[in-house]
Enzyme design. Structure first.
Site, PDB file in Angstrom:
ATOM      1  N   LYS A  46       0.860  -1.183   0.000  1.00 52.87           N
ATOM      2  CA  LYS A  46       0.000   0.000   0.000  1.00 52.87           C
ATOM      3  C   LYS A  46       0.897   1.234   0.000  1.00 52.87           C
ATOM      4  O   LYS A  46       2.074   1.173   0.382  1.00 52.87           O
ATOM      5  CB  LYS A  46      -0.897   0.027   1.236  1.00 52.87           C
ATOM      6  CG  LYS A  46      -2.219   0.738   1.019  1.00 52.87           C
ATOM      7  CD  LYS A  46      -3.208  -0.156   0.280  1.00 52.87           C
ATOM      8  CE  LYS A  46      -4.610   0.449   0.285  1.00 52.87           C
ATOM      9  NZ  LYS A  46      -5.612  -0.499  -0.210  1.00 52.87           N
ATOM     10  N   GLY A  47       0.338   2.353  -0.380  1.00 50.17           N
ATOM     11  CA  GLY A  47       1.136   3.575  -0.372  1.00 50.17           C
ATOM     12  C   GLY A  47       0.301   4.771  -0.766  1.00 50.17           C
ATOM     13  O   GLY A  47      -0.931   4.729  -0.776  1.00 50.17           O
TER      14      GLY A  47
END
Length: 425
Positions: free
Chosen positions: A111-112
């Site tokens: 995720k980011g």
């Protein structure tokens, strides 16, 4: 708004670890697997410059956390929001590992995102931010390594910019093999028909299965939605098809309510024309956040930011079921209150996994050079969700535990088996 303030105060990664350790204890997870899964594999933090419309240079901070890839390439969304930080990325990446494992697809978790308020930048600035972020990430993403997707405040257009920028960095002979570097793209850029509704479809498929198990007739049932973006609006669309009544919807602009029901599709059209806000929708009244949470209904679908159902807010709920369309909407204290009050929960890592299932099918479509019809997509997403629901239901019975812990156990069992069979410890 109250929900935004709540979302900023907790550390979601601490909540993830509490839930992980509880499930690991219940199933007696192998100590070596526990050690591996209790840490993220890679954490990328980038600071990158962008030229703004007025000519000045502004620095932005971006993140990509890769939790685990024992089952396949890292997979997870990119969000553009002021609350994006390393702990949020760690939590969301870890949840993605559990989510893909439960769904039974060959992915890991990542995720980011970028720390910014996208409403405060122009369209051109948003494009330059996205392209600069893609360059800054470099080879930390790739079609067989780490595959981003849309999340909060990102969309198919942003994915198209990422694809285009990423392809520019490849050798000309490799470019046509790079379309699956991201999913959630526009259909004309390799996107999957129906990917936009996959998460909402998965939420409602989970609700359908729960309703069968608990003798709830969805026709005439009542529900409320928190967050009326992609997930909330599509969930409401599919609930409408069952004849369910939408009593209230909440977003950053406020809460709208009508005891006689709100037409979900008309509200979606209104939101798209009015800057993404539910406030002002005809024939509704504005109520407070507390009044919203206290409404009597059959189902509550939180589909906004995380940490909304807490030890303070969970006692307000007057529903039979919480179907978690958002990531991490319920913290451990809130979860304990729901259990004590007998309110059922379909946990996020099961309930909203239709999105990553749809992403998987887009990835397969790109790899195989195919174009899937939307009917095939909807059938395939539903089938995966029904299978995942059944696995969690079975684990809940086998371990005599709640559904959240059962969902974690399903994921951890699959991951543990992979490590044991590959003899990695």
């Amino acid at each position: 708004m109250e929900t935004k303030e709540i979302a900023k105060k907790n550390n979601p990664y601490e909540d993830v670890l509490k839930q992980f350790n509880s499930a690991a204890d219940a199933m007696k997870l192998h100590p070596s697997v526990r050690a591996i899964l209790g840490k993220t594999a890679n954490e990328i933090v980038v600071n990158f410059p962008v030229k703004m419309d007025d000519g000045r240079i502004e620095m932005f901070k971006g993140y990509r956390v890769q939790h685990n890839n024992i089952l396949g390439p890292y997979k997870g969304g990119l969000r553009y929001h002021s609350t994006v930080d390393i702990d949020a990325a760690r939590a969301l990446a870890t949840w993605m590992t559990w989510k893909t494992a439960i769904a039974g697809i060959p992915y890991g978790g990542a995720k980011g995102g970028v720390q910014l308020d996208p409403t405060k930048v122009s369209h051109g600035e948003l494009e330059r931010i996205t392209r600069a972020f893609t360059v800054a990430l470099g080879d930390n993403i790739g079609p067989e390594y780490d595959i981003p997707a849309p999340d909060v405040n990102t969309n198919p257009q942003i994915m198209a910019w990422i694809v285009d920028q990423y392809m520019m960095t490849r050798h000309p002979r490799e470019r046509q093999n790079s379309y699956h570097v991201v999913t959630g793209k526009p259909t004309h850029v390799g996107g999957l028909a129906g990917r936009d509704r996959a998460t909402g479809l998965g939420v409602v498929t989970s609700i359908e299965e729960w309703a069968k198990d608990n003798n709830l007739n969805l026709k005439g049932s009542t529900y409320m939605v928190q967050g009326f973006g992609n997930v909330g609006s599509w969930a409401a669309h599919f609930m409408k098809a069952h004849g369910a009544k939408l009593l209230a919807a909440e977003d950053a602009s406020g809460v709208i309510y009508n005891e006689k029901g709100i037409d979900a599709d008309e509200l979606t059209a209104y939101v798209l024309k009015n800057g993404g806000k539910v406030a002002g929708f005809p024939n509704t009244t504005l109520i407070t956040h507390t009044e919203f949470l206290s409404l009597k209904a059959d189902i509550f679908i939180p589909a906004a930011l995380g940490n909304q159902i807490t030890g303070e807010t969970a006692p307000l709920l007057n529903v039979k079921l919480v179907a978690e369309g958002a990531n991490g909407p319920t913290n451990p204290e809130g979860d304990a209150v729901l259990k004590a009050r007998g309110i059922a929960t379909i946990p996020d890592i099961l309930c909203n996994s239709g999105g990553v299932v749809g992403s998987y099918f887009e990835w397969v479509q790109n790899k195989q050079g195919e174009i899937w019809e939307i009917e095939r997509v909807i059938h395939a997403v539903r089938a995966k969700m029904v299978g995942a629901y059944a696995k969690v239901k079975d684990a809940s019975k086998r371990y005599n535990t709640g559904w959240r812990e059962a969902a974690y156990i399903v994921a951890l069992e699959r991951l543990q088996t992979a490590y044991q069979e590959r003899a990695l410890f």
